[in-house]
Scaffold this motif. Sequence first.
Motif, PDB file in Angstrom:
ATOM      1  N   ALA A  63       0.854  47.586  -3.213  1.00 11.83           N
ATOM      2  CA  ALA A  63       1.847  46.921  -4.060  1.00 11.83           C
ATOM      3  C   ALA A  63       1.123  46.310  -5.252  1.00 11.83           C
ATOM      4  N   ILE A  64       1.666  46.515  -6.455  1.00 11.28           N
ATOM      5  CA  ILE A  64       1.001  46.077  -7.680  1.00 11.28           C
ATOM      6  C   ILE A  64       1.751  44.945  -8.363  1.00 11.28           C
ATOM      7  N   ARG A  65       3.074  45.088  -8.442  1.00  4.53           N
ATOM      8  CA  ARG A  65       3.863  44.127  -9.206  1.00  4.53           C
ATOM      9  C   ARG A  65       5.227  43.965  -8.565  1.00  4.53           C
ATOM     10  N   ILE A  66       5.721  42.729  -8.555  1.00  7.10           N
ATOM     11  CA  ILE A  66       7.071  42.445  -8.077  1.00  7.10           C
ATOM     12  C   ILE A  66       7.850  41.819  -9.225  1.00  7.10           C
ATOM     13  N   ASP A  67       8.934  42.449  -9.593  1.00  2.00           N
ATOM     14  CA  ASP A  67       9.811  41.933 -10.645  1.00  2.00           C
ATOM     15  C   ASP A  67      10.861  41.046  -9.981  1.00  2.00           C
ATOM     16  N   LEU A  68      10.724  39.733 -10.142  1.00  2.00           N
ATOM     17  CA  LEU A  68      11.628  38.803  -9.472  1.00  2.00           C
ATOM     18  C   LEU A  68      13.049  38.885 -10.019  1.00  2.00           C
ATOM     19  N   GLU A  69      13.174  39.194 -11.312  1.00  2.00           N
ATOM     20  CA  GLU A  69      14.504  39.294 -11.904  1.00  2.00           C
ATOM     21  C   GLU A  69      15.189  40.595 -11.509  1.00  2.00           C
ATOM     22  N   GLY A  70      14.448  41.682 -11.624  1.00  2.00           N
ATOM     23  CA  GLY A  70      15.035  42.991 -11.346  1.00  2.00           C
ATOM     24  C   GLY A  70      15.020  43.391  -9.884  1.00  2.00           C
ATOM     25  N   ARG A  71      14.355  42.561  -9.047  1.00  2.00           N
ATOM     26  CA  ARG A  71      14.238  42.856  -7.614  1.00  2.00           C
ATOM     27  C   ARG A  71      13.679  44.263  -7.390  1.00  2.00           C
ATOM     28  N   THR A  72      12.524  44.530  -7.993  1.00  2.00           N
ATOM     29  CA  THR A  72      11.840  45.803  -7.772  1.00  2.00           C
ATOM     30  C   THR A  72      10.384  45.542  -7.415  1.00  2.00           C
ATOM     31  N   VAL A  73       9.816  46.473  -6.666  1.00  2.00           N
ATOM     32  CA  VAL A  73       8.405  46.427  -6.297  1.00  2.00           C
ATOM     33  C   VAL A  73       7.740  47.680  -6.832  1.00  2.00           C
ATOM     34  N   ASP A  74       6.728  47.515  -7.685  1.00  2.00           N
ATOM     35  CA  ASP A  74       5.927  48.641  -8.165  1.00  2.00           C
ATOM     36  C   ASP A  74       4.714  48.793  -7.268  1.00  2.00           C
ATOM     37  N   THR A  75       4.473  50.012  -6.802  1.00  2.00           N
ATOM     38  CA  THR A  75       3.288  50.308  -6.011  1.00  2.00           C
ATOM     39  C   THR A  75       2.455  51.343  -6.749  1.00  2.00           C
TER      40      THR A  75
END
Length: 422
Positions: A226-238
């Motif tokens: 997991a690299i980044r979590i977008d708190l607004e968009g509720r997405t997880v970039d891996t």
Amino acid sequence: MSEGIAVARVSSRRLETADVVVIGAGVSGLSFANWWRAARPDERVVVVEAAPEPGGYCRTVVRDGFTWDFSGHFFHFKDASIEQWLRARMPGADVRTVARVAKIRYAGRDIDYPFQTHIHQLPLPEFLECLVELYFRPSGAEPPKSFGEMLYRRLGKGIADKFLRPYNEKLYATDLDRLDVDAMRPGAKPAGYNATFTYPAGGAVEYVRALLHDLPDDTVTCGERAIRIDLEGRTVDTTRRKIACKRVVSSAPLPVLAMMCGVGYDARAFTSNQVLVWNLGFDRKGQRGIHWMYFPDRETSFYRVGWYDNIVDSDRMSLYVELGAPDGAKLDPDATLERVMADLAREKIIDGHRLVAHHHVVLDPAYVHITRASIDEAARVRGLLAARGVHSVGRYGGWTYCSIEDNMIETRALAGELAKTR
């Protein structure tokens, strides 16, 4: 090489959706995935793990006929339902229940653990010293300000300085006066915190297999960070995909999670140690009738040695040897092994034994330093993230001290609470 567990692989970066993304396929992450599926069987749970196999630090290595874990993982279940749940998912596993035999090597003699209830085994002058210091231990109207001060107040300077302070400062690689009063659980009961323990003959990986038993094959993906979590968009970039989700549950170290979420934190509050674990296999048996031994002597490189062969009844000595080091310290495994072997010989744990197999791993972080600053900052960061649908769990996610059973109980409670909401 490590004994593999079959898990899903993804071959291309893509956009996916899931109800819950779990970061980390250790005991905490896998436990939550199980509890969530039990509560919400129709919802999709995705577990991403950066390592090539699941288990976190609860992994097992099989080499040249020896079975070792990443460190000494012996299970002390207080909640019978947790142990029963695991055992039901371990068909055919040989799980040993063992009455613990633990010793403390002190000034050339072996003292039964825990130290504070066996000071009568010390030489008479030191026994009397401990009794006098215990009777005249310091007191005060104000609560103790540190873990070190608490030890002096509870047990006296003799007991603290002979074992508890030097041993724990070797383990934590820090001054005990830096740590909070509740930083550790020294075992207040006369028999210690783990009079009996259970251990699978196939290694701690058997418990990981139990946690994987009911999960669909596509739940856990290894080799995916997991690299980044977008708190607004509720997405997880891996490293392989983007996952839109409703919730995130993470067992990653709390500072790492905060960085992934773009949340500021006080890095000075989060310190820890490293532990270098040497797993050593020898050509023949050594000492019998002991499971592990503590070494408070600061001149001895390791703080603990454990005997796998005396737990699983194998015919060759199989040891784990643990050494604490400060965070950021550069470790030289080859030089360390030479020192470890010399210290094992000096302590007469090996006596003409031939080393036939070995393996090492560095746990970093290993034990977190629980201070008043870390308690406050962890609570602040975890609360902020939880309000945004990101929940930080486990020893490193909570920046705390806890057992594997504690992790399972914590994630069961979290799944139950979250299942009540939409």
